[in-house]
Design a protein around this motif. Structure first.
Motif, PDB file in Angstrom:
ATOM      1  N   PHE A  73       0.845  -1.192   0.000  1.00 40.28           N
ATOM      2  CA  PHE A  73       0.000   0.000   0.000  1.00 40.28           C
ATOM      3  C   PHE A  73       0.880   1.240   0.000  1.00 40.28           C
ATOM      4  O   PHE A  73       1.914   1.284   0.673  1.00 40.28           O
ATOM      5  N   ARG A 115      -1.120  -0.736  -4.299  1.00 40.66           N
ATOM      6  CA  ARG A 115      -2.466  -0.206  -4.049  1.00 40.66           C
ATOM      7  C   ARG A 115      -2.373   1.141  -3.351  1.00 40.66           C
ATOM      8  O   ARG A 115      -1.502   1.354  -2.503  1.00 40.66           O
ATOM      9  N   GLN A 135      -3.907   3.983  -0.685  1.00 40.20           N
ATOM     10  CA  GLN A 135      -4.234   3.744   0.719  1.00 40.20           C
ATOM     11  C   GLN A 135      -5.703   3.397   0.940  1.00 40.20           C
ATOM     12  O   GLN A 135      -6.062   2.944   2.018  1.00 40.20           O
ATOM     13  N   ARG A 136      -6.552   3.606  -0.065  1.00 38.91           N
ATOM     14  CA  ARG A 136      -7.950   3.186   0.053  1.00 38.91           C
ATOM     15  C   ARG A 136      -8.215   1.930  -0.778  1.00 38.91           C
ATOM     16  O   ARG A 136      -9.360   1.593  -1.043  1.00 38.91           O
ATOM     17  N   GLY A 137      -7.142   1.264  -1.196  1.00 37.48           N
ATOM     18  CA  GLY A 137      -7.276  -0.071  -1.778  1.00 37.48           C
ATOM     19  C   GLY A 137      -7.282  -0.162  -3.288  1.00 37.48           C
ATOM     20  O   GLY A 137      -7.177  -1.258  -3.834  1.00 37.48           O
ATOM     21  N   GLN A 138      -7.403   0.936  -4.007  1.00 38.93           N
ATOM     22  CA  GLN A 138      -7.471   0.828  -5.463  1.00 38.93           C
ATOM     23  C   GLN A 138      -6.089   0.446  -6.008  1.00 38.93           C
ATOM     24  O   GLN A 138      -5.078   1.022  -5.601  1.00 38.93           O
TER      25      GLN A 138
END
Lengths: 492, 82
Positions: free
Chosen positions: B7, B56, B58-61
Motif C-alpha cells: 500500500f 495499491r 491507501q484506500r485499496g485501489q
C-alpha cells in the motif's frame, strides 16, 4: 423454539423453518466470493421482508481450503422481518411503522428493566468445546474472509461483540469494532477516542498497561444488536440483553482473563490490546457505502487463547451500500428516542436503514422554538458517539411518515428553507465520514448538518401552513370511503 | 511466480526503487503481512525472475500495472517492530 434466541444456531434453525435462510452447499471461497455473495444479497434485498421481495440470510457449509464443519454465515438480521423476530416481536400482518416502533419498545423495555447475566459452568458452555491456548493459537484456523477487493486484510471480526472492562468502575462495555488478522496471534482494528472501547483503552494506555479483551464471534442476535447500538456509556449492554430476553443471558468466564462472554458464542478470542504499539490496519469497505477511511496505524490485539464450538460458524457482515443491516438502526433509534424523552421532547425517531446510519429523522409531536437545534444538542450530548456515525439530523412535524424514505426525501426537499432551515455545527466525527477531508478525519472534527423541516411556529396553522394534497387529507371522508369501498369495482 | 501487494499513502514515489530496503508487503493469496528486505521496481524487466508486486493506494485501489519485487530476507509480521 420460542424467543429468546440465546443460541445463534437456534435462531438460524428458526429462520430456516420459516424460509428465511438458505444453506449454500456449493463450495465458496473465503477470498472475495463469500463477501460478494453477501454484498449482493444486501443490494438486491434492500432489507425488505422475505414476502416483500427481500433476500434471505445465508449459511455457507463448504469453504474452500477449510475442513468440513468450518462454516460461515451472513445477513442473519438484515431483513426487517428477521430482525423483528430476533427481538421476539410478532411482526406478521403489521405495517413497517408498527414493526419498527414495536421493536424499539421491546428494546426500551430491556433498557428500563435490565437483568444481569448468569455465569455458567465452563463445562456446560458450548463456546468451550475446543481450545487453542498460548503457542497453539492460530487465527487462520477459521475462514476469515477477504470481504472486499483491496481491503487491508482478512477481517475476522465484523459480526461480533468485543468485551472490555473499565479499569475505574464496574462498567463492562460490549461493542462492535472491526478487526483484521495481522498474523497467527495478532489482530488490529479501529479503536477511536470517541468510541466506548477507546474511552476504556486509552485509560489503560495512559498507565502503560495492556487492556484485557474478549471477542465473541457469532453471539446471539440481540447481543450483537446491542453491541452495535448507541447504548449510553456506563450501561452494561449485557444487562439490557437480559432485559430484552426477560431472563439472564448465560455467560462464561474467559480462559485467560476474568471477562464474561456469551456462553453460546461460536468463537471466542481472548487476549490484551497492547499499550503504545500500533500496526498498519485497513482500509475497509464500511457501512457508509464507501471505503473512506484510509489505511492507518491502529492498536494491536495480542491473542492468548481461542475457544470455539464444534463445527463453528463464523458470521460476517459484508458492509457497503444500503441496506447492510437493521440491528444497529433499531437499537440506536431507540436510544435516541429515550434521550429525547428524558429531555422532555416527545418524538418518534428513526435512523433509516436505506441511508446507512448517516441520517437520523426525528418527528416532533409538540414543536417549540428552535426545536431542531435542541434535538441536535440533546442527541449529540446524550449519545456522545452518535456524531461519529450520524452526520445529518432531520427534524420534521409529526405528519411525516419517518419510516417511509420517500416521505423523508419529500420533507427535506419541500419543507427545509434553504437559508433558515439548514444548521451547520462542528461535531466530533469518525474517520469513516466519506465527505470529510483528510485533516478533518485525523482531527475527528467535521461539520454536521441539521435540517429543520418543521413549519415555523409563527405561521398560522390554517392560513399560512400549506395544506398537504394527499388522498387522506384533501378529500372529504365520505369521498375517501366511497373510493376505497369501490376500489375493486373500478378494476384497480 | 508469487504475487505480493503493497500500500502507498499518497504517491508511488514513496516506494524506493532499485535498492535493497525494508518494506511491508502482504501475500496476495493469503493476505499475510510481512516485513521484508527487498528490491522493487516499477519496470519488471529490470528485475528478471522476480515476483510480482501489486501496488495499491491507501484506500485499496490498485495501480494499473504490476511492479516487481525481489525478496532478500523475510523479517516477520512486523509486530515486534511496531
Amino acid at each position: 423454539m420460542p424467543f429468546p434466541y440465546e443460541d445463534y444456531r437456534v435462531f438460524l434453525d428458526e429462520l430456516e423453518q420459516e424460509g428465511m435462510l438458505v444453506r449454500v452447499k456449493k463450495e465458496v471461497d473465503w477470498n472475495l466470493e463469500a463477501g460478494a455473495i453477501a454484498r449482493r444479497i444486501a443490494e438486491v434485498g434492500m432489507g425488505r421482508a422475505i414476502n416483500n421481495g427481500g433476500t434471505p440470510a445465508v449459511l455457507f457449509e463448504k469453504i474452500k481450503g477449510y475442513p468440513e464443519g468450518f462454516r460461515m454465515s451472513s445477513k442473519p438480521i438484515a431483513g426487517i422481518d428477521r430482525c423483528a423476530k430476533a427481538f421476539g416481536y410478532d411482526y406478521k400482518g403489521q405495517d413497517t411503522a408498527s414493526v419498527i416502533e414495536g421493536v424499539m419498545d421491546v428494546i426500551l423495555e430491556g433498557l428500563h428493566h435490565p437483568i444481569k447475566p448468569v455465569a455458567i459452568n465452563p463445562k456446560d458452555a458450548p463456546c468451550k468445546q475446543n481450545k487453542m491456548l498460548g503457542k497453539d493459537v492460530n487465527l487462520y484456523k477459521f475462514p476469515a474472509p477477504m470481504l472486499h477487493d483491496g481491503d487491508g486484510g482478512r477481517y475476522l471480526n465484523t459480526w461480533h461483540t468485543v468485551v472490555t472492562k473499565d479499569p475505574e468502575s464496574d462498567w463492562v462495555n460490549w461493542g462492535t469494532y472491526r478487526s483484521m488478522i495481522i498474523d497467527r496471534t495478532h489482530l488490529s482494528g479501529l479503536i477511536l477516542r470517541g468510541q466506548h472501547i477507546g474511552k476504556i483503552y486509552f485509560k489503560y494506555e495512559r498507565l502503560n498497561q495492556p487492556m484485557p479483551f474478549a471477542i465473541a464471534v457469532s453471539p446471539d442476535p440481540v447481543s450483537f444488536s446491542m453491541s452495535a447500538s448507541g447504548i449510553p456509556q456506563g450501561v452494561n449492554e449485557v444487562d439490557v440483553v437480559g432485559g430484552i430476553h426477560k431472563k439472564p443471558l448465560p455467560v462464561v468466564k474467559c480462559e485467560t482473563n476474568d471477562l464474561l462472554v456469551p456462553a453460546s458464542a461460536e468463537i471466542v478470542i481472548e487476549g490484551v490490546v497492547l499499550p503504545g504499539k500500533r500496526v498498519w490496519e485497513g482500509p475497509y469497505g464500511e457501512y457508509t457505502g464507501y471505503r473512506a477511511s484510509p489505511r492507518d496505524k491502529r492498536p494491536i490485539y495480542e491473542v492468548h487463547a481461542v475457544t470455539y464450538r464444534d463445527n463453528p460458524i463464523l458470521t460476517f457482515e459484508s458492509t457497503g451500500t444500503p441496506v447492510t443491516d437493521w440491528g444497529a438502526n433499531f437499537s440506536t433509534s431507540a436510544m435516541a428516542r429515550e434521550a429525547l424523552a428524558q429531555a422532555g421532547i416527545n418524538a418518534r425517531v428513526w435512523m433509516p436503514s436505506e441511508i446507512s446510519a448517516c441520517l437520523m429523522v426525528v418527528a416532533i409531536r409538540d414543536p417549540i422554538p428552535n426545536i431542531a437545534t435542541m434535538v441536535k444538542n440533546v442527541l449529540t450530548s446524550q449519545l456522545g458517539t452518535i456524531c461519529m456515525y450520524t452526520y445529518k439530523f432531520l427534524v420534521v412535524n409529526d405528519d411525516i411518515d419517518i419510516y417511509d424514505p420517500t416521505q423523508v426525501l419529500w420533507a427535506i426537499c419541500s419543507r427545509v428553507h434553504p437559508r433558515r432551515g439548514i444548521i451547520v455545527s462542528d461535531e466530533m466525527c469518525g474517520p469513516l465520514a466519506p465527505f470529510a477531508s483528510l485533516e478533518e478525519r485525523l482531527k475527528m472534527n467535521a461539520p454536521h448538518l441539521t435540517f429543520d423541516a418543521t413549519w415555523p411556529l409563527d405561521w398560522h396553522p390554517t392560513i399560512a401552513v400549506p395544506p398537504v394534497s394527499s388522498f387522506t387529507s384533501i378529500y372529504p371522508k365520505e369521498i375517501q370511503e366511497k373510493v376505497l369501498k369501490n376500489w375493486k369495482e373500478y378494476g384497480l | 511466480m508469487a504475487i505480493y501487494e503493497v500500500f502507498i499513502i499518497n504517491d508511488p514515489s514513496e516506494l524506493e526503487e532499485g535498492k535493497e530496503h525494508e518494506i511491508q508487503i502482504r501475500d496476495a493469496e493469503t493476505y499475510e503481512q510481512r516485513i521484508v528486505r527487498a528490491i522493487i521496481s516499477s519496470s519488471p524487466e529490470k528485475l528478471p525472475g522476480a515476483d510480482s508486486l501489486r501496488v495499491r493506494w491507501q484506500r485499496g485501489q490498485p495501480l494499473p500495472s504490476l511492479w516487481a519485487i525481489k525478496i532478500i530476507q523475510d523479517l516477520g509480521s512486523g509486530i515486534d517492530m511496531s
